[in-house]
Design a protein around this motif. Structure first.
Motif, PDB file in Angstrom:
ATOM      1  N   UNK A  72       0.877  -1.229   0.005  1.00 23.33           N
ATOM      2  CA  UNK A  72       0.159   0.305  -0.360  1.00 23.33           C
ATOM      3  C   UNK A  72       0.917   1.637   0.128  1.00 23.33           C
ATOM      4  N   UNK A  73       2.238   0.947   1.333  1.00 28.84           N
ATOM      5  CA  UNK A  73       3.158   2.076   0.828  1.00 28.84           C
ATOM      6  C   UNK A  73       3.919   2.890  -0.314  1.00 28.84           C
ATOM      7  N   UNK A  74       3.867   1.880  -1.374  1.00 30.90           N
ATOM      8  CA  UNK A  74       4.346   1.669  -2.916  1.00 30.90           C
ATOM      9  C   UNK A  74       4.320   2.461  -3.484  1.00 30.90           C
ATOM     10  N   UNK A  75       2.614   2.149  -3.727  1.00 29.72           N
ATOM     11  CA  UNK A  75       1.645   2.126  -4.468  1.00 29.72           C
ATOM     12  C   UNK A  75       1.153   3.743  -4.014  1.00 29.72           C
ATOM     13  N   UNK A  76       1.446   3.793  -3.152  1.00 31.54           N
ATOM     14  CA  UNK A  76       0.524   5.754  -3.105  1.00 31.54           C
ATOM     15  C   UNK A  76       2.581   6.471  -3.173  1.00 31.54           C
ATOM     16  N   UNK A  77       3.319   5.797  -3.077  1.00 32.67           N
ATOM     17  CA  UNK A  77       4.263   6.924  -3.196  1.00 32.67           C
ATOM     18  C   UNK A  77       4.350   6.702  -4.859  1.00 32.67           C
ATOM     19  N   UNK A  78       5.188   5.068  -5.902  1.00 35.56           N
ATOM     20  CA  UNK A  78       4.603   5.744  -6.855  1.00 35.56           C
ATOM     21  C   UNK A  78       3.686   6.559  -7.100  1.00 35.56           C
ATOM     22  N   UNK A  81       4.904  10.112  -8.272  1.00 32.42           N
ATOM     23  CA  UNK A  81       5.690  10.254  -8.623  1.00 32.42           C
ATOM     24  C   UNK A  81       5.368  10.893  -9.823  1.00 32.42           C
ATOM     25  N   UNK A  82       4.315   9.527 -10.039  1.00 34.96           N
ATOM     26  CA  UNK A  82       4.007   9.016 -11.606  1.00 34.96           C
ATOM     27  C   UNK A  82       2.724   8.383 -11.902  1.00 34.96           C
ATOM     28  N   UNK A  83       1.504   9.184 -11.296  1.00 35.55           N
ATOM     29  CA  UNK A  83       0.062   8.076 -11.726  1.00 35.55           C
ATOM     30  C   UNK A  83      -0.008   6.632 -12.269  1.00 35.55           C
ATOM     31  N   UNK A  84       1.311   7.372 -14.141  1.00 37.82           N
ATOM     32  CA  UNK A  84       1.443   6.304 -14.407  1.00 37.82           C
ATOM     33  C   UNK A  84       1.744   5.008 -14.473  1.00 37.82           C
ATOM     34  N   UNK A  85       2.435   5.179 -13.192  1.00 39.31           N
ATOM     35  CA  UNK A  85       3.311   4.049 -13.075  1.00 39.31           C
ATOM     36  C   UNK A  85       2.883   2.650 -12.375  1.00 39.31           C
ATOM     37  N   UNK A  86       1.469   2.851 -11.655  1.00 40.86           N
ATOM     38  CA  UNK A  86       0.843   1.792 -11.588  1.00 40.86           C
ATOM     39  C   UNK A  86       0.370   0.949 -13.154  1.00 40.86           C
ATOM     40  N   UNK A  87       0.902   1.763 -14.117  1.00 43.56           N
ATOM     41  CA  UNK A  87       0.397   0.439 -15.577  1.00 43.56           C
ATOM     42  C   UNK A  87       1.409   0.013 -15.274  1.00 43.56           C
ATOM     43  N   UNK A  94       0.681  -4.067  -6.392  1.00 46.07           N
ATOM     44  CA  UNK A  94       0.390  -3.173  -5.789  1.00 46.07           C
ATOM     45  C   UNK A  94      -0.516  -2.631  -5.686  1.00 46.07           C
ATOM     46  N   UNK A  95      -1.586  -2.189  -6.647  1.00 42.42           N
ATOM     47  CA  UNK A  95      -2.565  -2.003  -6.718  1.00 42.42           C
ATOM     48  C   UNK A  95      -4.037  -2.630  -6.889  1.00 42.42           C
ATOM     49  N   UNK A  96      -3.669  -4.663  -6.795  1.00 41.00           N
ATOM     50  CA  UNK A  96      -3.812  -5.661  -6.671  1.00 41.00           C
ATOM     51  C   UNK A  96      -4.034  -5.947  -5.739  1.00 41.00           C
ATOM     52  N   UNK A  97      -3.477  -5.919  -4.314  1.00 37.84           N
ATOM     53  CA  UNK A  97      -3.650  -6.174  -3.247  1.00 37.84           C
ATOM     54  C   UNK A  97      -4.349  -5.312  -2.289  1.00 37.84           C
ATOM     55  N   UNK A  98      -4.370  -3.671  -3.119  1.00 42.69           N
ATOM     56  CA  UNK A  98      -4.727  -2.216  -2.269  1.00 42.69           C
ATOM     57  C   UNK A  98      -6.336  -2.580  -2.775  1.00 42.69           C
ATOM     58  N   UNK A  99      -7.044  -3.456  -3.716  1.00 42.07           N
ATOM     59  CA  UNK A  99      -8.153  -3.464  -4.249  1.00 42.07           C
ATOM     60  C   UNK A  99      -9.031  -4.634  -3.490  1.00 42.07           C
ATOM     61  N   UNK A 100      -7.706  -5.830  -3.123  1.00 41.20           N
ATOM     62  CA  UNK A 100      -8.396  -6.479  -2.805  1.00 41.20           C
ATOM     63  C   UNK A 100      -8.172  -7.035  -1.021  1.00 41.20           C
ATOM     64  N   UNK A 101      -7.394  -5.771  -0.399  1.00 43.77           N
ATOM     65  CA  UNK A 101      -6.928  -5.745   1.047  1.00 43.77           C
ATOM     66  C   UNK A 101      -8.584  -4.076   1.230  1.00 43.77           C
ATOM     67  N   UNK A 102      -8.860  -2.967   0.399  1.00 42.93           N
ATOM     68  CA  UNK A 102      -9.602  -2.462   1.137  1.00 42.93           C
ATOM     69  C   UNK A 102     -10.693  -2.320   1.804  1.00 42.93           C
ATOM     70  N   UNK A 126      -3.383 -12.408   5.097  1.00 40.32           N
ATOM     71  CA  UNK A 126      -2.615 -13.943   4.547  1.00 40.32           C
ATOM     72  C   UNK A 126      -2.596 -14.224   3.697  1.00 40.32           C
ATOM     73  N   UNK A 127      -4.126 -14.785   3.502  1.00 37.77           N
ATOM     74  CA  UNK A 127      -4.386 -15.393   2.475  1.00 37.77           C
ATOM     75  C   UNK A 127      -4.232 -14.882   1.598  1.00 37.77           C
ATOM     76  N   UNK A 128      -4.348 -13.217   0.722  1.00 35.48           N
ATOM     77  CA  UNK A 128      -4.086 -12.352   0.062  1.00 35.48           C
ATOM     78  C   UNK A 128      -2.485 -11.882  -0.007  1.00 35.48           C
ATOM     79  N   UNK A 129      -1.783 -12.224   1.055  1.00 31.71           N
ATOM     80  CA  UNK A 129      -0.174 -11.720   1.480  1.00 31.71           C
ATOM     81  C   UNK A 129       0.350 -13.270   0.529  1.00 31.71           C
ATOM     82  N   UNK A 130      -0.654 -14.490   0.948  1.00 32.58           N
ATOM     83  CA  UNK A 130       0.344 -15.970   0.329  1.00 32.58           C
ATOM     84  C   UNK A 130       0.026 -15.509  -1.192  1.00 32.58           C
ATOM     85  N   UNK A 131      -1.088 -15.511  -1.054  1.00 31.64           N
ATOM     86  CA  UNK A 131      -1.540 -15.485  -3.071  1.00 31.64           C
ATOM     87  C   UNK A 131      -0.644 -14.760  -3.911  1.00 31.64           C
ATOM     88  N   UNK A 132       0.104 -13.504  -3.256  1.00 28.95           N
ATOM     89  CA  UNK A 132       0.735 -11.828  -4.151  1.00 28.95           C
ATOM     90  C   UNK A 132       1.514 -12.197  -3.605  1.00 28.95           C
TER      91      UNK A 132
END
Length: 155
Positions: A72-78, A81-87, A94-102, A126-132
């Protein structure tokens, strides 16, 4: 109109034009100064984000930080810097983790949960973390590579 009046009017007009020219020059210099200040602020903000990204990515690789928190922290910082980096494929996790744990509670909302509810949410996380897990580790390495190639890695 006499010649003297015409010369006086010409002198006044030239004085006004000189004043307006000086004012325009001053405004132009101020715009340039502000643009330089804005660029410098953006550069410093990016450098601060990169330093934070470096620390978080290293902590993730050394398992010193909760993987979800790191993601989550990496997603915010990226995004700062530039929102396009998440593409980028390497950062999408990072976005997938955020979506799964929101839906999970944080901070005071988490403290308000009963112990049973906290355990339930921890299991979900923990299930999400293990999956990813492997993708997160690869993304952390990609963050370090991105930082090492800055600023050419932005394009």
């Amino acid at each position: 109109m006499s010649e003297m009046t015409a010369l006086i009017l010409l002198g006044i007009a030239l004085t006004i034009l000189a004043g307006l020219g000086t004012y325009a020059w001053t405004l132009w210099k101020e715009v340039r100064r502000r643009e330089a200040f804005r660029r410098d602020e953006a550069r410093r903000a990016n450098e601060n984000c990169l330093e934070s990204l470096d620390a978080i990515a290293r902590a993730m690789l050394q398992e010193q930080v909760d993987p979800t928190e790191g993601a989550l922290r990496c997603k915010v910082l990226l995004e700062i810097i530039d929102p396009a980096l998440m593409e980028r494929q390497s950062f999408r996790v990072f976005g997938d983790i955020q979506a799964r744990t929101a839906h999970l509670h944080t901070h005071s909302a988490r403290r308000a949960l009963t112990p049973r509810e906290r355990v339930k949410e921890d299991r979900q996380r923990l299930v999400v973390e293990e999956e990813y897990r492997q993708e997160l580790l690869a993304a952390a390495r990609a963050v370090l590579e991105f930082k090492s190639n800055w600023p050419s890695s932005l394009h």
